[in-house]
Scaffold this active site. Sequence first.
Site, PDB file in Angstrom:
ATOM      1  N   GLY A  53       0.783  -1.233   0.000  1.00 50.26           N
ATOM      2  CA  GLY A  53       0.000   0.000   0.000  1.00 50.26           C
ATOM      3  C   GLY A  53       0.809   1.275   0.000  1.00 50.26           C
ATOM      4  O   GLY A  53       0.322   2.325   0.432  1.00 50.26           O
ATOM      5  N   SER A  54       2.017   1.212  -0.551  1.00 48.51           N
ATOM      6  CA  SER A  54       2.798   2.465  -0.594  1.00 48.51           C
ATOM      7  C   SER A  54       2.142   3.487  -1.524  1.00 48.51           C
ATOM      8  O   SER A  54       2.243   4.696  -1.283  1.00 48.51           O
ATOM      9  CB  SER A  54       4.242   2.191  -0.999  1.00 48.51           C
ATOM     10  OG  SER A  54       4.341   1.788  -2.339  1.00 48.51           O
ATOM     11  N   ASN A  55       1.459   3.017  -2.547  1.00 45.83           N
ATOM     12  CA  ASN A  55       0.738   3.962  -3.418  1.00 45.83           C
ATOM     13  C   ASN A  55      -0.495   4.528  -2.721  1.00 45.83           C
ATOM     14  O   ASN A  55      -0.811   5.705  -2.893  1.00 45.83           O
ATOM     15  CB  ASN A  55       0.362   3.297  -4.745  1.00 45.83           C
ATOM     16  CG  ASN A  55       1.530   3.250  -5.705  1.00 45.83           C
ATOM     17  OD1 ASN A  55       1.908   4.264  -6.289  1.00 45.83           O
ATOM     18  ND2 ASN A  55       2.138   2.089  -5.829  1.00 45.83           N
ATOM     19  N   MET A  79      -4.473  -6.771  -6.970  1.00 49.10           N
ATOM     20  CA  MET A  79      -3.984  -7.851  -7.821  1.00 49.10           C
ATOM     21  C   MET A  79      -5.094  -8.809  -8.258  1.00 49.10           C
ATOM     22  O   MET A  79      -4.906 -10.027  -8.231  1.00 49.10           O
ATOM     23  CB  MET A  79      -2.858  -8.604  -7.097  1.00 49.10           C
ATOM     24  CG  MET A  79      -1.651  -7.718  -6.844  1.00 49.10           C
ATOM     25  SD  MET A  79      -1.092  -6.876  -8.346  1.00 49.10           S
ATOM     26  CE  MET A  79       0.597  -6.512  -7.932  1.00 49.10           C
ATOM     27  N   ARG A  80      -6.231  -8.260  -8.640  1.00 45.49           N
ATOM     28  CA  ARG A  80      -7.334  -9.097  -9.139  1.00 45.49           C
ATOM     29  C   ARG A  80      -7.907  -8.489 -10.398  1.00 45.49           C
ATOM     30  O   ARG A  80      -7.979  -7.268 -10.516  1.00 45.49           O
ATOM     31  CB  ARG A  80      -8.466  -9.180  -8.119  1.00 45.49           C
ATOM     32  CG  ARG A  80      -8.073  -9.983  -6.966  1.00 45.49           C
ATOM     33  CD  ARG A  80      -9.177 -10.308  -6.011  1.00 45.49           C
ATOM     34  NE  ARG A  80      -8.557 -11.170  -5.038  1.00 45.49           N
ATOM     35  CZ  ARG A  80      -8.428 -12.482  -5.186  1.00 45.49           C
ATOM     36  NH1 ARG A  80      -8.977 -13.090  -6.212  1.00 45.49           N
ATOM     37  NH2 ARG A  80      -7.769 -13.184  -4.305  1.00 45.49           N
ATOM     38  N   HIS A 104       0.412   0.633 -13.137  1.00 45.04           N
ATOM     39  CA  HIS A 104       1.138  -0.595 -13.445  1.00 45.04           C
ATOM     40  C   HIS A 104       2.614  -0.267 -13.679  1.00 45.04           C
ATOM     41  O   HIS A 104       2.930   0.714 -14.362  1.00 45.04           O
ATOM     42  CB  HIS A 104       0.547  -1.254 -14.695  1.00 45.04           C
ATOM     43  CG  HIS A 104       1.189  -2.563 -15.032  1.00 45.04           C
ATOM     44  ND1 HIS A 104       0.923  -3.726 -14.340  1.00 45.04           N
ATOM     45  CD2 HIS A 104       2.122  -2.876 -15.957  1.00 45.04           C
ATOM     46  CE1 HIS A 104       1.656  -4.705 -14.837  1.00 45.04           C
ATOM     47  NE2 HIS A 104       2.398  -4.219 -15.823  1.00 45.04           N
TER      48      HIS A 104
END
Length: 206
Positions: free
Chosen positions: A12-14, A90-91, A109
């Site tokens: 969760g750094s973004n 990631m889904r 991405h």
Amino acid sequence: PLRIAVFASGSGSNFQAIADAVHAGKLDARIELLVCDRPQAQVVRRAEAAGVPVHTFRPKDYPSREAYEQEILGLLKSKQVGLVVLAGYMRILTHVLVNAYWGRMMNIHPSLLPSFPGLHAVRQALDHGVKITGITVHLVDGGLDSGPILAQRALEIRPDDTEETLSARIHPMEHELLPWVIQQIADGSMDLERYMNLKPKDGIKS
Ligand code: GAR
């Protein structure tokens, strides 16, 4: 402020970069919800620390992907979320969320799409031997890291780069680009309306 939801699966750094930009007054948005498919993920603790409401779920607890997405869609609607940001989620999404938020859902991405979609994009670029790679923010369609491209940044791969050293240069670029794109949308300088009547595969020329 623009009402946004962030979807994430891991560190969760973004998410943190977005929350920090909001907190610093650099981003005219409100994070209404964090959606996370891994209740143990670090991003959940980050959201709690930032005072952001969290919805976690385990996909295997549901009969189908559509079922857990219907639940998420209900939450997004009740919170009047206008923009969904996939930041390390990631889904693959189904038509339930893709159609409901078509033109209002973006993903970041770590490659210059359409090169190297999917998992381990940084490693894929290294393995391929490309000399330049980068990051992409794009609208989400039903595919894997596909959909109209909104913004990209490039960087050079050094001969001695490893997945670790390259990722260490890519991450800070993401943390700058993603809040910037969201702010462009919030202040109206990036107009997503023109994408709305395009089909996902049409591609956008800027
Ligand atoms: C980011 O590098 C993001 O670009 C990537 O996952 C990482 C999440 O990091 N996303 C994808 O690979 C999507 N296919 P974070 O959890 O620290 O924000």
